[in-house]
Design an enzyme around this catalytic site. Structure first.
Site, short mmCIF file in Angstrom:
data_model
loop_
_atom_site.label_atom_id
_atom_site.label_comp_id
_atom_site.label_asym_id
_atom_site.label_seq_id
_atom_site.Cartn_x
_atom_site.Cartn_y
_atom_site.Cartn_z
N HIS A 25 -10.14 1.63 4.47
CA HIS A 25 -8.85 1.70 5.15
C HIS A 25 -8.95 2.64 6.35
O HIS A 25 -9.69 3.63 6.33
CB HIS A 25 -7.76 2.18 4.18
CG HIS A 25 -6.38 2.10 4.73
ND1 HIS A 25 -5.85 3.09 5.53
CD2 HIS A 25 -5.41 1.15 4.60
CE1 HIS A 25 -4.61 2.75 5.87
NE2 HIS A 25 -4.33 1.59 5.31
N ASN A 76 0.86 -1.18 0.00
CA ASN A 76 0.00 0.00 0.00
C ASN A 76 0.90 1.23 0.00
O ASN A 76 1.48 1.59 1.03
CB ASN A 76 -0.92 0.01 1.21
CG ASN A 76 -1.79 1.25 1.26
OD1 ASN A 76 -1.95 1.95 0.27
ND2 ASN A 76 -2.36 1.52 2.42
N TRP A 77 1.00 1.88 -1.15
CA TRP A 77 1.91 3.01 -1.29
C TRP A 77 1.31 4.32 -0.77
O TRP A 77 1.99 5.34 -0.73
CB TRP A 77 2.29 3.20 -2.76
CG TRP A 77 3.25 2.18 -3.27
CD1 TRP A 77 3.97 1.28 -2.54
CD2 TRP A 77 3.61 1.96 -4.63
NE1 TRP A 77 4.76 0.51 -3.36
CE2 TRP A 77 4.55 0.90 -4.65
CE3 TRP A 77 3.23 2.53 -5.85
CZ2 TRP A 77 5.11 0.43 -5.83
CZ3 TRP A 77 3.78 2.06 -7.02
CH2 TRP A 77 4.72 1.03 -7.02
N GLY A 93 0.81 2.72 10.63
CA GLY A 93 1.42 4.01 10.39
C GLY A 93 1.99 4.71 11.61
O GLY A 93 2.21 5.91 11.60
N GLU A 102 -6.32 -4.50 10.33
CA GLU A 102 -5.31 -3.47 10.56
C GLU A 102 -5.60 -2.76 11.88
O GLU A 102 -6.30 -1.74 11.91
CB GLU A 102 -5.27 -2.49 9.40
CG GLU A 102 -6.64 -2.05 8.88
CD GLU A 102 -6.52 -1.06 7.74
OE1 GLU A 102 -7.46 -0.29 7.55
OE2 GLU A 102 -5.48 -1.07 7.05
N GLY A 129 2.89 -1.22 4.30
CA GLY A 129 2.95 0.22 4.06
C GLY A 129 4.33 0.68 3.66
O GLY A 129 4.86 0.31 2.62
N SER A 162 2.83 -2.29 10.37
CA SER A 162 4.26 -2.38 10.71
C SER A 162 4.92 -3.68 10.24
O SER A 162 5.80 -4.22 10.90
CB SER A 162 4.45 -2.21 12.23
OG SER A 162 3.89 -1.00 12.68
#
Length: 267
Positions: free
Chosen positions: A95, A9-10, A173, A167, A234, A213
């Site tokens: 998301h 996931n960019w 993040g 998630e 990520g 992570s």
């Protein structure tokens, strides 16, 4: 066995040129589709050029979002019908960043999932650790209320065509170390919720990913867990060599020539 799914996931990183260059760097170095599935979630501008570059290789193109309508006066939104026509195969729905930054609720995410399914693409439904207790046949089960609310309009036949990504908010993040034990427990409870709502047969077939992570150092430990069928990666996926290292480490767990007596028991 459920085939592993390794997805990058960019987010809002990379230009179109960067995205195409990344595909060119990895396209001849990916494992066979018989071993696992790879995919990249890029921003909208990069999707069509990536579709053109990924034809015939084991790299699916994933949209990070879409709207819940096919067309209309929705300035700034992207139609799932347009995504499907462009060759996009998967769409992420709900998301955690869409929920927290753009205030998407369960009803909105459910509408997006339904539209994606109608367009013949596979929704990757993201969910966090929100759970409630419910009683089934005299037993107390923990149910992912957020996820089941989103799935409320998804039929028995349709649910077989979804992917779920767990998630937890504590791991997305924020640079925290992923906890494989907690990740596995979350994925197990999601599968139990699916079994209670649909059937154990359906639950056994659905792929459940873990996102939070994930990096080259912990990916094998995470993917060794029974109920984790893949990962949504990520920042660690932005570098092509890093991405390939993670793909290769998962392939080592699943490659047929490396199967052991313990391997089939994973799923």
């Amino acid at each position: 066995m459920r085939k592993p799914f390794i997805a990058a996931n960019w987010k809002m990183h990379k230009t179109v040129e960067d995205a195409v260059k990344f595909v060119e760097e990895v396209q001849h170095r990916l494992p066979s589709e018989d071993v696992l599935t790879c995919g990249i979630a890029a921003h909208f501008l990069a999707l069509y050029p990536m579709v053109q570059k990924t034809k015939g290789i084991n790299l699916g193109v994933i949209a990070q979002n879409s709207y819940g309508e096919f067309s209309g006066p929705y300035t700034g939104e992207v139609s799932p019908r347009a995504l499907a026509a462009a060759g996009v195969q998967y769409v992420m729905c709900g998301h955690i960043e869409r929920r927290t930054l753009f205030h998407e609720d369960n009803a909105m995410v459910a509408k997006k999932v339904a539209a994606v399914l109608q367009c013949g693409m596979t929704p990757i439904i993201c969910t966090d650790e929100t759970m409630v207790q419910q009683e089934f046949n005299g037993e107390v089960h923990y149910v992912f209320a957020q996820l089941m609310d989103v799935l409320s309009e998804v039929s028995f036949d349709q649910v077989k065509n979804i992917i779920i990504s767990y998630e937890p908010s504590w791991a997305v993040g924020v640079g925290q170390h992923a906890n494989p034990t907690l990740a596995e427990e979350g994925c197990r409870l999601i599968r139990r919720s699916i079994a209670d709502t649909y059937s154990y047969e359906v639950a056994d077939k659905i792929r459940i990913l873990y996102g939070g992570s994930v990096n080259p150092e912990n990916i094998q430990l995470i993917m060794s867990k029974r109920d984790i069928d893949g990962v949504l990666i990520g920042r660690a996926s932005l570098d092509a060599d890093n991405f390939l290292t993670m793909v290769d480490r998962v392939a080592e767990l699943y490659a047929p020539q490396k199967s052991t007596a313990k391997q089939p028991a994973k799923k």
